[in-house]
Design a protein around this motif. Sequence first.
Motif, PDB file in Angstrom:
ATOM      1  N   PHE A 140       0.957  -1.243  -0.126  1.00  0.00           N
ATOM      2  CA  PHE A 140      -0.085   0.343  -0.215  1.00  0.00           C
ATOM      3  C   PHE A 140       0.876   1.417  -0.352  1.00  0.00           C
ATOM      4  O   PHE A 140       0.495   2.076  -0.561  1.00  0.00           O
ATOM      5  N   ASP A 152       3.953   1.421  -0.862  1.00  0.00           N
ATOM      6  CA  ASP A 152       4.084   1.549  -2.996  1.00  0.00           C
ATOM      7  C   ASP A 152       3.171   2.628  -3.523  1.00  0.00           C
ATOM      8  O   ASP A 152       3.597   2.607  -4.562  1.00  0.00           O
ATOM      9  N   ALA A 153       2.076   1.744  -3.690  1.00  0.00           N
ATOM     10  CA  ALA A 153       0.556   2.662  -4.365  1.00  0.00           C
ATOM     11  C   ALA A 153       0.619   3.575  -4.501  1.00  0.00           C
ATOM     12  O   ALA A 153       0.547   3.939  -5.344  1.00  0.00           O
ATOM     13  N   THR A 154       0.575   3.994  -3.280  1.00  0.00           N
ATOM     14  CA  THR A 154      -0.257   5.465  -2.384  1.00  0.00           C
ATOM     15  C   THR A 154       1.369   5.725  -2.316  1.00  0.00           C
ATOM     16  O   THR A 154       0.717   7.442  -2.455  1.00  0.00           O
ATOM     17  N   ASP A 175       3.060   6.454   0.550  1.00  0.00           N
ATOM     18  CA  ASP A 175       2.952   7.297   1.266  1.00  0.00           C
ATOM     19  C   ASP A 175       4.217   6.258   1.994  1.00  0.00           C
ATOM     20  O   ASP A 175       4.148   5.274   2.904  1.00  0.00           O
ATOM     21  N   HIS A 176       5.549   6.296   2.517  1.00  0.00           N
ATOM     22  CA  HIS A 176       6.402   5.603   3.017  1.00  0.00           C
ATOM     23  C   HIS A 176       6.716   5.855   4.593  1.00  0.00           C
ATOM     24  O   HIS A 176       8.161   5.982   4.883  1.00  0.00           O
ATOM     25  N   HIS A 186      -1.605   2.085   7.753  1.00  0.00           N
ATOM     26  CA  HIS A 186      -2.345   3.471   6.588  1.00  0.00           C
ATOM     27  C   HIS A 186      -3.764   3.603   7.019  1.00  0.00           C
ATOM     28  O   HIS A 186      -4.771   2.378   6.908  1.00  0.00           O
ATOM     29  N   TYR A 208      -5.873   4.917   5.055  1.00  0.00           N
ATOM     30  CA  TYR A 208      -6.263   4.958   3.625  1.00  0.00           C
ATOM     31  C   TYR A 208      -6.195   3.531   2.706  1.00  0.00           C
ATOM     32  O   TYR A 208      -7.590   3.108   2.897  1.00  0.00           O
ATOM     33  N   LEU A 209      -5.124   1.882   4.033  1.00  0.00           N
ATOM     34  CA  LEU A 209      -6.018   0.872   3.625  1.00  0.00           C
ATOM     35  C   LEU A 209      -6.726   0.724   4.474  1.00  0.00           C
ATOM     36  O   LEU A 209      -7.694  -0.150   3.860  1.00  0.00           O
ATOM     37  N   SER A 257      -9.896   1.858   2.396  1.00  0.00           N
ATOM     38  CA  SER A 257     -10.073   0.870   1.194  1.00  0.00           C
ATOM     39  C   SER A 257     -10.141  -1.003   1.615  1.00  0.00           C
ATOM     40  O   SER A 257     -10.352  -1.668   0.218  1.00  0.00           O
TER      41      SER A 257
END
Length: 155
Positions: A36, A38-40, A42-43, A65, A67-68, A71
């Motif tokens: 997630f 990587d996809a967003t 947001d590290h 996250h 938002y994870l 989702s």
Amino acid sequence: MSKLIIKSLQELEQYEGKEMGISDYHTITQEQINKFADATVDHQWIHLDAERAKTETPFGATIAHGYLTVSLLPYLWSQIATIENLKMQVNYEIESLRFNQAVTVNSRVRLRAKLLSVKNLRGIAKTQIEVTLEIENSKKPAYTGVITFLYHFNE
């Protein structure tokens, strides 16, 4: 409670004001958090650096996250109800979403859903669903809110 199978707007309306059900538990893994991130793009370290999160956060571990966890709504909702005879389903709105507690890595979460309202908009069902993401062995949920789906029925 078994999974609901709903085949029409009229069947959906029968559940208005009622709890629809509870999904199975889903385990939030570090791999899922990493993907997630990587996809967003947001590290932030609270999600990825286990050693630092253990010593520098009140959580004692990395956290998912927010938002994870949001989702996961369609996936967990699909375990509660299957809406059949559709042309299309649209995620329309999230309102009053409040994050109440962080979800630490390897926690198990599940969705509790109550159908607040169904409005017939010329054959399109506008449904407002009260959602609570529960964390196993926790009195406080990860979040609460109201989501709106639009269901375009075939008939």
